[in-house]
Design a protein around this motif. Structure first.
Motif, PDB file in Angstrom:
ATOM      1  N   VAL A 168      -7.803   7.095   8.200  1.00 45.16           N
ATOM      2  CA  VAL A 168      -7.558   6.148   9.297  1.00 45.16           C
ATOM      3  C   VAL A 168      -7.488   4.703   8.795  1.00 45.16           C
ATOM      4  O   VAL A 168      -6.562   3.971   9.114  1.00 45.16           O
ATOM      5  CB  VAL A 168      -8.648   6.278  10.386  1.00 45.16           C
ATOM      6  N   VAL A 169      -8.481   4.292   8.004  1.00 42.92           N
ATOM      7  CA  VAL A 169      -8.515   2.905   7.509  1.00 42.92           C
ATOM      8  C   VAL A 169      -8.701   2.909   5.995  1.00 42.92           C
ATOM      9  O   VAL A 169      -9.513   3.681   5.472  1.00 42.92           O
ATOM     10  CB  VAL A 169      -9.676   2.115   8.168  1.00 42.92           C
ATOM     11  N   GLY A 170      -7.955   2.074   5.290  1.00 40.71           N
ATOM     12  CA  GLY A 170      -8.113   1.935   3.837  1.00 40.71           C
ATOM     13  C   GLY A 170      -7.374   2.999   3.057  1.00 40.71           C
ATOM     14  O   GLY A 170      -7.862   3.478   2.030  1.00 40.71           O
ATOM     15  N   LEU A 171      -6.182   3.355   3.523  1.00 45.37           N
ATOM     16  CA  LEU A 171      -5.428   4.444   2.877  1.00 45.37           C
ATOM     17  C   LEU A 171      -5.047   4.125   1.431  1.00 45.37           C
ATOM     18  O   LEU A 171      -5.055   5.001   0.569  1.00 45.37           O
ATOM     19  CB  LEU A 171      -4.172   4.782   3.692  1.00 45.37           C
ATOM     20  N   HIS A 172      -4.716   2.862   1.181  1.00 51.96           N
ATOM     21  CA  HIS A 172      -4.348   2.504  -0.194  1.00 51.96           C
ATOM     22  C   HIS A 172      -5.546   2.628  -1.126  1.00 51.96           C
ATOM     23  O   HIS A 172      -5.426   3.107  -2.254  1.00 51.96           O
ATOM     24  CB  HIS A 172      -3.783   1.080  -0.225  1.00 51.96           C
ATOM     25  N   GLN A 173      -6.732   2.220  -0.636  1.00 51.53           N
ATOM     26  CA  GLN A 173      -7.940   2.339  -1.456  1.00 51.53           C
ATOM     27  C   GLN A 173      -8.276   3.810  -1.693  1.00 51.53           C
ATOM     28  O   GLN A 173      -8.698   4.199  -2.783  1.00 51.53           O
ATOM     29  CB  GLN A 173      -9.112   1.613  -0.778  1.00 51.53           C
ATOM     30  N   MET A 174      -8.094   4.634  -0.663  1.00 51.81           N
ATOM     31  CA  MET A 174      -8.327   6.077  -0.819  1.00 51.81           C
ATOM     32  C   MET A 174      -7.436   6.637  -1.926  1.00 51.81           C
ATOM     33  O   MET A 174      -7.889   7.396  -2.786  1.00 51.81           O
ATOM     34  CB  MET A 174      -8.002   6.812   0.480  1.00 51.81           C
ATOM     35  N   ALA A 175      -6.156   6.274  -1.899  1.00 52.59           N
ATOM     36  CA  ALA A 175      -5.210   6.773  -2.898  1.00 52.59           C
ATOM     37  C   ALA A 175      -5.629   6.315  -4.292  1.00 52.59           C
ATOM     38  O   ALA A 175      -5.604   7.096  -5.246  1.00 52.59           O
ATOM     39  CB  ALA A 175      -3.798   6.306  -2.566  1.00 52.59           C
ATOM     40  N   ARG A 176      -6.054   5.046  -4.402  1.00 50.09           N
ATOM     41  CA  ARG A 176      -6.518   4.540  -5.705  1.00 50.09           C
ATOM     42  C   ARG A 176      -7.729   5.333  -6.188  1.00 50.09           C
ATOM     43  O   ARG A 176      -7.797   5.753  -7.339  1.00 50.09           O
ATOM     44  CB  ARG A 176      -6.865   3.053  -5.603  1.00 50.09           C
ATOM     45  N   ASN A 177      -8.694   5.524  -5.282  1.00 51.69           N
ATOM     46  CA  ASN A 177      -9.905   6.271  -5.656  1.00 51.69           C
ATOM     47  C   ASN A 177      -9.582   7.692  -6.098  1.00 51.69           C
ATOM     48  O   ASN A 177     -10.273   8.263  -6.935  1.00 51.69           O
ATOM     49  CB  ASN A 177     -10.872   6.322  -4.465  1.00 51.69           C
ATOM     50  N   ARG A 178      -8.523   8.267  -5.501  1.00 49.45           N
ATOM     51  CA  ARG A 178      -8.141   9.645  -5.834  1.00 49.45           C
ATOM     52  C   ARG A 178      -7.241   9.710  -7.059  1.00 49.45           C
ATOM     53  O   ARG A 178      -6.884  10.787  -7.509  1.00 49.45           O
ATOM     54  CB  ARG A 178      -7.422  10.269  -4.631  1.00 49.45           C
ATOM     55  N   GLY A 179      -6.841   8.546  -7.565  1.00 52.23           N
ATOM     56  CA  GLY A 179      -5.944   8.527  -8.710  1.00 52.23           C
ATOM     57  C   GLY A 179      -4.528   8.937  -8.356  1.00 52.23           C
ATOM     58  O   GLY A 179      -3.787   9.453  -9.197  1.00 52.23           O
ATOM     59  N   LEU A 180      -4.149   8.672  -7.087  1.00 53.99           N
ATOM     60  CA  LEU A 180      -2.810   9.040  -6.616  1.00 53.99           C
ATOM     61  C   LEU A 180      -2.000   7.783  -6.329  1.00 53.99           C
ATOM     62  O   LEU A 180      -2.562   6.689  -6.185  1.00 53.99           O
ATOM     63  CB  LEU A 180      -2.911   9.877  -5.334  1.00 53.99           C
ATOM     64  N   GLY A 181      -0.701   7.956  -6.224  1.00 55.17           N
ATOM     65  CA  GLY A 181       0.156   6.832  -5.852  1.00 55.17           C
ATOM     66  C   GLY A 181      -0.004   6.507  -4.377  1.00 55.17           C
ATOM     67  O   GLY A 181      -0.502   7.325  -3.596  1.00 55.17           O
ATOM     68  N   VAL A 182       0.420   5.292  -3.989  1.00 57.39           N
ATOM     69  CA  VAL A 182       0.241   4.881  -2.598  1.00 57.39           C
ATOM     70  C   VAL A 182       1.119   5.677  -1.638  1.00 57.39           C
ATOM     71  O   VAL A 182       0.899   5.665  -0.426  1.00 57.39           O
ATOM     72  CB  VAL A 182       0.537   3.375  -2.398  1.00 57.39           C
ATOM     73  N   ASN A 183       2.106   6.388  -2.185  1.00 58.98           N
ATOM     74  CA  ASN A 183       2.968   7.190  -1.313  1.00 58.98           C
ATOM     75  C   ASN A 183       2.560   8.664  -1.300  1.00 58.98           C
ATOM     76  O   ASN A 183       3.316   9.514  -0.855  1.00 58.98           O
ATOM     77  CB  ASN A 183       4.434   7.035  -1.718  1.00 58.98           C
ATOM     78  N   ALA A 184       1.331   8.961  -1.764  1.00 55.03           N
ATOM     79  CA  ALA A 184       0.855  10.350  -1.756  1.00 55.03           C
ATOM     80  C   ALA A 184       0.736  10.851  -0.318  1.00 55.03           C
ATOM     81  O   ALA A 184       0.456  10.071   0.601  1.00 55.03           O
ATOM     82  CB  ALA A 184      -0.504  10.433  -2.444  1.00 55.03           C
ATOM     83  N   ALA A 185       0.935  12.148  -0.153  1.00 52.77           N
ATOM     84  CA  ALA A 185       0.808  12.746   1.178  1.00 52.77           C
ATOM     85  C   ALA A 185      -0.608  12.527   1.702  1.00 52.77           C
ATOM     86  O   ALA A 185      -1.580  12.628   0.965  1.00 52.77           O
ATOM     87  CB  ALA A 185       1.114  14.232   1.110  1.00 52.77           C
ATOM     88  N   GLN A 186      -0.706  12.219   3.004  1.00 54.72           N
ATOM     89  CA  GLN A 186      -2.012  11.915   3.603  1.00 54.72           C
ATOM     90  C   GLN A 186      -3.017  13.034   3.410  1.00 54.72           C
ATOM     91  O   GLN A 186      -4.190  12.784   3.148  1.00 54.72           O
ATOM     92  CB  GLN A 186      -1.844  11.624   5.096  1.00 54.72           C
ATOM     93  N   ARG A 187      -2.562  14.266   3.528  1.00 52.24           N
ATOM     94  CA  ARG A 187      -3.546  15.357   3.476  1.00 52.24           C
ATOM     95  C   ARG A 187      -4.095  15.571   2.058  1.00 52.24           C
ATOM     96  O   ARG A 187      -5.129  16.206   1.885  1.00 52.24           O
ATOM     97  CB  ARG A 187      -2.987  16.639   4.080  1.00 52.24           C
TER      98      ARG A 187
ATOM     99  N   MET B 169       9.108   2.833  -0.220  1.00 46.66           N
ATOM    100  CA  MET B 169       8.413   1.546  -0.334  1.00 46.66           C
ATOM    101  C   MET B 169       8.175   0.961   1.054  1.00 46.66           C
ATOM    102  O   MET B 169       7.092   0.520   1.371  1.00 46.66           O
ATOM    103  CB  MET B 169       9.231   0.560  -1.179  1.00 46.66           C
ATOM    104  N   GLU B 170       9.231   0.991   1.842  1.00 42.28           N
ATOM    105  CA  GLU B 170       9.151   0.461   3.193  1.00 42.28           C
ATOM    106  C   GLU B 170       8.058   1.183   3.996  1.00 42.28           C
ATOM    107  O   GLU B 170       7.260   0.569   4.675  1.00 42.28           O
ATOM    108  CB  GLU B 170      10.494   0.661   3.876  1.00 42.28           C
ATOM    109  N   LYS B 171       8.033   2.520   3.808  1.00 42.18           N
ATOM    110  CA  LYS B 171       7.096   3.341   4.573  1.00 42.18           C
ATOM    111  C   LYS B 171       5.646   2.993   4.216  1.00 42.18           C
ATOM    112  O   LYS B 171       4.813   2.826   5.098  1.00 42.18           O
ATOM    113  CB  LYS B 171       7.359   4.814   4.276  1.00 42.18           C
ATOM    114  N   GLU B 172       5.367   2.845   2.900  1.00 40.38           N
ATOM    115  CA  GLU B 172       3.999   2.532   2.472  1.00 40.38           C
ATOM    116  C   GLU B 172       3.533   1.212   3.070  1.00 40.38           C
ATOM    117  O   GLU B 172       2.409   1.098   3.547  1.00 40.38           O
ATOM    118  CB  GLU B 172       3.911   2.424   0.942  1.00 40.38           C
ATOM    119  N   ALA B 173       4.393   0.220   3.034  1.00 45.88           N
ATOM    120  CA  ALA B 173       4.023  -1.087   3.561  1.00 45.88           C
ATOM    121  C   ALA B 173       3.648  -0.981   5.037  1.00 45.88           C
ATOM    122  O   ALA B 173       2.694  -1.579   5.494  1.00 45.88           O
ATOM    123  CB  ALA B 173       5.174  -2.063   3.373  1.00 45.88           C
ATOM    124  N   LYS B 174       4.387  -0.157   5.729  1.00 45.62           N
ATOM    125  CA  LYS B 174       4.139   0.023   7.160  1.00 45.62           C
ATOM    126  C   LYS B 174       2.765   0.667   7.386  1.00 45.62           C
ATOM    127  O   LYS B 174       1.992   0.212   8.220  1.00 45.62           O
ATOM    128  CB  LYS B 174       5.242   0.904   7.762  1.00 45.62           C
TER     129      LYS B 174
END
Length: 229
Positions: A126-145, A1-6
């Motif tokens: 780079v920017v909007g990682l949470h929105q990317m995860a939402r668009n992909r149907g993944l959790g906010v802690n999904a691996a970046q790649r 949780m801490e990591k995602e917020a960061k």
DNA sequence: GCAGTGATTTGCT
DNA sequence: GCAAATCACTGCG
């Protein structure tokens, strides 16, 4: 949780600053323009904010006018309703549907009337990682790649569709989709054969930022050569 | 490894 | 027209 917020804070804090790539940048042959796109930012301005990633992997697709025949290119057999954007002016988005469920995005290049395209295969988020995860149907802690490593994945992450984005001019100031040079310096570029295709599998037209974790495809694909731009 | 999915194109009548 | 083949992919086993 801490990591995602960061991650969220650092991404939101970043600004997209840099030079919008001009039409002239795209006026050369695909195999020449493709490696120059590495390290640039692909930015989608949406009603929910900006989503952007750094280009780390591309493939060049040659037009029928090119000296080297490229039967893997959509433009190989000449213009059709689907591929007409590739025969238009450079610096435009060619977005098409594939396998019934994915979109892929190309950037048109070469002069107006001469077909050429560059498939964007992978981004570093780079920017909007949470929105990317939402668009992909993944959790906010999904691996970046998992967000943008692959042509279908990056279109889904950025919310790109053929209906909304095919034919867009990427060089206009007010375009929702732009490619920006923020003077990011990249080290080594690896040149390999293209992947995921049946025809013309031997042409060395895939360019990646060597060793980057967000590059898609097999990790053990031997580069034909490596150079420093 | 391979199934799922549908748009697109080609090759027949 | 219509049928068949193709397809620059992803996710699951």
């Amino acid at each position: 949780m801490e990591k995602e917020a960061k991650i969220g804070r650092s991404a939101a804090a970043r600004q997209i600053k840099g030079r919008l790539l001009p039409r002239s940048f795209y006026e050369a042959s695909p195999e020449l323009v493709a490696p120059c796109l590495l390290g640039k930012l692909l930015a989608h301005h949406t009603s929910r904010g900006v989503i952007a990633g750094r280009i780390v992997e591309v493939e060049a697709y040659l037009g029928p006018h090119h000296n080297t025949p490229d039967p893997a290119s959509h433009s190989y057999r000449g213009p059709t309703p689907r591929n007409q954007v590739m025969f238009g002016p450079p610096g435009h988005a060619y977005v098409y549907a594939i396998y019934g469920m994915h979109f892929c995005m190309n950037v048109t290049c070469d002069v107006d009337g001469v077909a050429g395209g560059i498939l964007i295969r992978a981004l570093e988020p780079v920017v909007g990682l949470h929105q990317m995860a939402r668009n992909r149907g993944l959790g906010v802690n999904a691996a970046q790649r998992l967000l943008t490593s692959g042509p279908g994945r990056l279109c889904q992450a950025l919310g790109l569709t053929r209906e909304a984005h095919n034919g867009l001019d990427l060089t206009k100031r007010n375009s929702p989709l732009q490619i920006i040079d923020d003077k990011n310096v990249i080290c080594d570029v690896a040149v390999t054969v293209r992947i995921g295709i049946r025809n013309a599998v031997d042409l060395p037209l895939r360019f990646t930022i060597s060793g980057h974790t967000c590059v898609s495809g097999p990790r053990n694909l031997a580069p034909k050569r490596i150079f420093t731009p």
